[in-house]
Design an enzyme around this catalytic site. Structure first.
Site, PDB file in Angstrom:
ATOM      1  N   LYS A  87      -7.578  33.467  -1.249  1.00 28.30           N
ATOM      2  CA  LYS A  87      -8.673  34.407  -1.513  1.00 28.30           C
ATOM      3  C   LYS A  87      -9.972  33.693  -1.892  1.00 28.30           C
ATOM      4  CE  LYS A  87      -5.648  38.007  -3.466  1.00 28.30           C
ATOM      5  NZ  LYS A  87      -5.723  39.068  -2.455  1.00 28.30           N
ATOM      6  N   GLY A 241       1.588  42.281  -3.696  1.00 27.79           N
ATOM      7  CA  GLY A 241       1.037  41.344  -4.663  1.00 27.79           C
ATOM      8  C   GLY A 241       1.952  41.228  -5.854  1.00 27.79           C
TER       9      GLY A 241
END
Lengths: 298, 193
Positions: A87, A241
């Protein structure tokens, strides 16, 4: 007989959307260390997302969340053979440059990290590596595609273990796509204006009935049933996640979510894989959180 | 007739293959369970993650019945991960990764590197007039092939399309380029075997 050709191009939209196509029907799992990455690959994950803290911990700790340490990303790359994603903050194109230099297979310009730019997203056409971006509605999805995203994921609300926002965002996106296919040519101008999206992309959706890139689901998936729900609502793959490594027994849950994503229309298989998984992550209600990550992004 | 063409639908780009096959007038069937497999006369194994598919073949109870069908010469077309699953030996795979030994080739996974090394290019393909535009995504490479394997296309020195008996394999993705000519080769193969 066969002859040879050697002209070739890397980093094209076709090549990058192609990797997104290969991830369809699969589960991409957040992992914070090589041990978790191995558990994810063993369970049948199609890719891992390397990050320092899962969203539930980012939410708990507060402060500024940034790109992960390259050392940590390389440690994860070293132990798995499947694609590795990482990310970058929204608008932080230098974090993205670093991730590309590390050879990350997909860059997630993610609202889970603290945004670096409150007006601009990254110009994703400037990169060879593909990007995935979150969206809460069709307008946001099309803006990200117009900036070069090769994959869209519904944002949901990361780190909550609560699927309600993911469902809302998926329904927003797929519902508007269905409505646009019913619109006449004149109404498409109004749709483009309302969505804040480029007209040619809206016209293309009216014709094909599909988003230009694959649509995956993220943000709040905690059980095999959640994954199958996202798939039945039109997601083409799922990101999980906190839902796996914040549960009591990650390995069997990871395997079960992989099977549920493949057999998402078969309730008998879903019943079988949902048994004896231990406690899922506790999760939180939307009225108990003080910051909605899904509101980040413009 | 080509009968029902199955598309292994455990994970990956199976819908793109189905779209091309339907465009060619084929009846298709997504295959996720042994019952699905029993309905098909041939099979396409799509691109995706070969480790994921190998895992799901076992958990779905498909590995052994599919292995039997392949021994009985089920016509099959594997692209990318599909080529890896049909190979005789896999290099740089996971130690527990399974393959069907349906074609006498050895392959190396992700042989070209990571996604930033994925590419598209034009190929000359035996039996097809003009260039075929091919997309290679984290593609495998054929590192050895046996004497019975017929090479249909190369990129630089690498074998990228090959056939042995009723088994066709490609290291690239003909399902992603709106060009059905390689799927036509497979359909023609179904009619002759």
């Amino acid at each position: 007989m066969t002859t040879r050709k050697s002209t070739s191009a890397s980093g094209s939209m076709r090549v990058n959307r192609g990797l997104a196509e290969m991830l369809k029907g699969g589960v991409i799992m957040d992992v914070v260390n090589p041990e978790q990455a191995k558990i994810a690959e063993d369970a049948g994950a199609t890719a891992v997302m390397a990050l320092e803290r899962v969203p539930a911990d980012i939410r708990r700790d507060g402060g500024v969340a940034r790109m992960s340490d390259p050392e940590m990303i390389e440690g994860i790359k070293a132990v798995v053979t499947i694609p590795v994603m990482a990310k970058a903050r929204i608008g932080h194109f230098v974090e993205a440059q670093i991730l590309e230099a590390l050879g990350v297979d997909f860059i997630d310009e993610s609202e889970v990290l603290t945004p670096a730019d409150e007006t601009h997203h990254i110009d994703k056409f400037a990169f060879t590596a593909p990007f995935v971006c979150g969206a809460t509605n069709l307008g946001e999805a099309l803006r990200r595609i117009s900036e070069g995203a090769a994959l869209i994921r519904s944002k949901g609300e990361a780190g909550t273990g609560n699927v309600v926002e993911a469902v809302r965002h998926l329904r927003n996106i797929t519902g508007d796509i269905r409505r646009i296919t019913q619109a006449d040519a004149a109404e498409l101008f109004e749709w483009a204006k309302k969505l804040g999206a480029p007209l040619p992309l809206v016209q293309e959706i009216a014709e094909t009935g599909k988003l230009q890139v694959p649509l995956f689901c993220a943000g709040g998936i905690a059980t095999p049933a959640d994954a199958a729900l996202a798939m039945q609502l039109g997601a083409e793959a799922v990101f999980v996640g906190s839902g796996i490594f914040k549960s009591n027994d990650p390995a069997p849950r990871a395997k079960a979510i992989v099977e549920a994503t493949t057999h998402f229309r078969d309730p008998h298989i879903l019943a079988k894989v949902s048994r004896n998984l231990g406690a899922p992550m506790t999760g939180i209600g939307m009225d108990q959180i003080n910051e909605r990550y899904a509101e980040r992004g413009w | 007739m080509s009968g029902v063409v199955g598309v292994l639908a455990l994970q990956g780009a199976f819908e793109s293959h189905e779209t091309v096959l339907r465009g060619l007038g084929c009846a298709t069937q997504q295959v996720r369970t042994p019952d699905d497999l029993a309905k098909v006369n041939s099979l396409v194994i799509p691109g995706g993650e070969s480790t994921t598919m190998s895992h799901l073949l076992l958990t779905s109870g498909l590995f052994d019945p599919l292995k039997e069908r392949l021994v009985d010469r089920l016509p099959v077309f594997g692209t990318c991960a599909g080529m890896i699953l049909l190979a005789s030996h896999i290099e740089d795979g996971r130690p527990d990764q399974r393959c069907f030994s349906a074609i006498d080739i050895d392959v190396r996974r992700n042989a070209y590197g990571r996604q930033i090394d994925s590419f598209e290019t034009d190929l000359d393909v035996q039996g097809i007039d003009g260039d075929f535009h091919a997309v290679f995504i984290r593609a495998p490479q054929v590192v050895r092939y046996g004497p019975g394997v017929h090479i249909l296309a190369r990129h630089d020195d690498d074998v990228v399309l090959a056939r042995e008996g009723a088994v066709l394999v490609a290291s690239f993705h003909p399902e992603l380029t709106h060009d059905d000519r390689i799927h036509r080769l497979f359909i023609e193969m179904l009619l002759e075997v």
